[in-house]
Design an enzyme around this catalytic site. Structure first.
Site, PDB file in Angstrom:
ATOM      1  N   ASP A 247       5.137   1.916  -3.569  1.00 55.97           N
ATOM      2  CA  ASP A 247       4.479   2.159  -4.810  1.00 55.97           C
ATOM      3  C   ASP A 247       4.707   0.939  -5.716  1.00 55.97           C
ATOM      4  O   ASP A 247       5.796   0.509  -5.884  1.00 55.97           O
ATOM      5  CB  ASP A 247       5.069   3.364  -5.481  1.00 55.97           C
ATOM      6  CG  ASP A 247       4.053   3.884  -6.875  1.00 55.97           C
ATOM      7  OD1 ASP A 247       3.757   2.897  -7.651  1.00 55.97           O
ATOM      8  OD2 ASP A 247       3.818   4.898  -6.760  1.00 55.97           O
TER       9      ASP A 247
ATOM     10  N   THR B 180     -13.511  -7.534  -0.175  1.00 56.76           N
ATOM     11  CA  THR B 180     -12.854  -6.594   0.466  1.00 56.76           C
ATOM     12  C   THR B 180     -13.594  -5.713   0.808  1.00 56.76           C
ATOM     13  O   THR B 180     -15.067  -5.799   0.758  1.00 56.76           O
ATOM     14  CB  THR B 180     -12.066  -5.940  -0.575  1.00 56.76           C
ATOM     15  OG1 THR B 180     -12.912  -5.220  -1.504  1.00 56.76           O
ATOM     16  CG2 THR B 180     -11.142  -6.895  -1.590  1.00 56.76           C
ATOM     17  N   GLU B 181     -13.252  -4.691   1.750  1.00 57.84           N
ATOM     18  CA  GLU B 181     -14.179  -3.546   2.036  1.00 57.84           C
ATOM     19  C   GLU B 181     -14.837  -2.786   0.896  1.00 57.84           C
ATOM     20  O   GLU B 181     -16.246  -2.659   1.151  1.00 57.84           O
ATOM     21  CB  GLU B 181     -13.431  -2.546   3.173  1.00 57.84           C
ATOM     22  CG  GLU B 181     -12.777  -3.340   4.322  1.00 57.84           C
ATOM     23  CD  GLU B 181     -11.850  -2.635   5.131  1.00 57.84           C
ATOM     24  OE1 GLU B 181     -11.119  -1.904   4.399  1.00 57.84           O
ATOM     25  OE2 GLU B 181     -11.708  -2.614   6.252  1.00 57.84           O
ATOM     26  N   TYR B 182     -14.125  -2.539   0.094  1.00 59.80           N
ATOM     27  CA  TYR B 182     -14.718  -1.899  -1.036  1.00 59.80           C
ATOM     28  C   TYR B 182     -15.909  -2.907  -1.922  1.00 59.80           C
ATOM     29  O   TYR B 182     -17.009  -2.197  -2.151  1.00 59.80           O
ATOM     30  CB  TYR B 182     -13.760  -1.431  -2.201  1.00 59.80           C
ATOM     31  CG  TYR B 182     -13.109  -0.217  -1.908  1.00 59.80           C
ATOM     32  CD1 TYR B 182     -13.952   1.041  -1.593  1.00 59.80           C
ATOM     33  CD2 TYR B 182     -11.799  -0.143  -2.061  1.00 59.80           C
ATOM     34  CE1 TYR B 182     -13.089   2.352  -1.470  1.00 59.80           C
ATOM     35  CE2 TYR B 182     -10.930   1.121  -1.717  1.00 59.80           C
ATOM     36  CZ  TYR B 182     -11.646   2.163  -1.299  1.00 59.80           C
ATOM     37  OH  TYR B 182     -11.051   3.090  -1.019  1.00 59.80           O
TER      38      TYR B 182
ATOM     39  N   GLU C  15       0.761  -1.070   0.149  1.00 58.72           N
ATOM     40  CA  GLU C  15      -0.134   0.049  -0.081  1.00 58.72           C
ATOM     41  C   GLU C  15       1.001   1.165  -0.029  1.00 58.72           C
ATOM     42  O   GLU C  15       1.750   1.398   0.929  1.00 58.72           O
ATOM     43  CB  GLU C  15      -0.940   0.114   1.281  1.00 58.72           C
ATOM     44  CG  GLU C  15      -1.712   1.087   1.264  1.00 58.72           C
ATOM     45  CD  GLU C  15      -2.654   1.476   0.284  1.00 58.72           C
ATOM     46  OE1 GLU C  15      -2.847   2.642  -0.404  1.00 58.72           O
ATOM     47  OE2 GLU C  15      -3.363   0.542  -0.070  1.00 58.72           O
TER      48      GLU C  15
ATOM     49  N   ASP D 228      -7.227   1.627  -8.352  1.00 55.99           N
ATOM     50  CA  ASP D 228      -7.443   3.011  -9.116  1.00 55.99           C
ATOM     51  C   ASP D 228      -7.553   2.807 -10.622  1.00 55.99           C
ATOM     52  O   ASP D 228      -6.588   2.248 -11.350  1.00 55.99           O
ATOM     53  CB  ASP D 228      -6.176   3.811  -8.813  1.00 55.99           C
ATOM     54  CG  ASP D 228      -6.351   5.313  -9.227  1.00 55.99           C
ATOM     55  OD1 ASP D 228      -7.311   5.596 -10.070  1.00 55.99           O
ATOM     56  OD2 ASP D 228      -5.833   6.221  -8.620  1.00 55.99           O
TER      57      ASP D 228
END
Length: 217
Positions: A96, A192-194, A68, A118
């Site tokens: 990254d 996942t949370e998303y 992350e 993203d």
């Protein structure tokens, strides 16, 4: 929206025992971090870490490493990790994804997870998408034989791009679904949370499992 700029987050990360520091020094021998020779699975862009924590619970025979780049997001994962000291097969890195080949050796990663990455919606930014050809080429070098990638998103445009990118790079499609939760692949799916959030809003979750072209022996 991602959490960012929480005061003191970088200092906490720098001192935390669950975060691997000087990660480039472990290239080629990540087994030393975990103290065993179990397969290494990596999630790139792990967010708050709920997916990896559940995977680590379900599969103690696998070592999990979450990447992350945002300190404030990683801080949330650390807070959860501190409540589960028994998960000795789980570590984090703040970095990254662009640096991935500086941290892992060819063939060192057993599997890669890309969850709700993203989308970089502007065409001129397509190279930054984690399923672009430049990233798939990197994954192909880093994955162990029989390794692969699972990608999930609710962004249909990103999913279409990702499927086309994988096909163009010669990757084999193991499983593809544009409505994961109503597909045969839903069984055993760790959300996942998303994923919970977007599915709760009625969004269909897209998923593909792919494997790179087989290397010549």
């Amino acid at each position: 929206m991602r959490l960012r700029n929480i005061p003191g987050s970088r200092e906490v990360i720098a001192e935390n025992e669950y975060v691997v520091h000087d990660e480039q020094s472990y290239k080629g021998h990540w087994n030393e971090v975990f103290g065993n020779d179990h397969p290494l699975h990596v999630e790139i862009g792990m967010g708050k870490g709920s997916f990896l924590m559940e995977m680590a619970r379900l599969h103690p025979e696998i070592n999990y490493l979450g990447i992350e780049k945002y300190s404030s997001v990683l801080l949330r994962a650390i807070e959860k990790r501190e409540e589960a000291p028994e998960l000795t097969n789980l570590r984090f890195i703040r970095m990254d994804a662009e640096e991935i080949e500086e941290v892992f050796a060819p063939g060192e990663i057993g599997y890669i997870y890309l969850n709700f990455s993203d989308p970089w919606p502007k065409a001129r930014h397509a190279k930054h998408r984690l399923t672009s050809d430049r990233f798939l080429e990197r994954y192909a070098r880093l994955l162990a034989p029989e390794g692969g990638v699972t990608f999930k998103t609710d962004n249909v445009d990103l999913f279409d791009f990702s499927v086309e990118s994988a096909e163009a790079c010669g990757w084999e499609q193991i499983a593809v679904s544009r409505d994961l939760h109503k597909s045969p692949y839903a069984e055993g799916n760790v959300m996942t949370e998303y994923e919970r959030k977007f599915a709760g809003l009625g969004n269909k979750i897209c998923m593909m499992q792919i494997r790179p072209p087989q290397k010549e022996q």
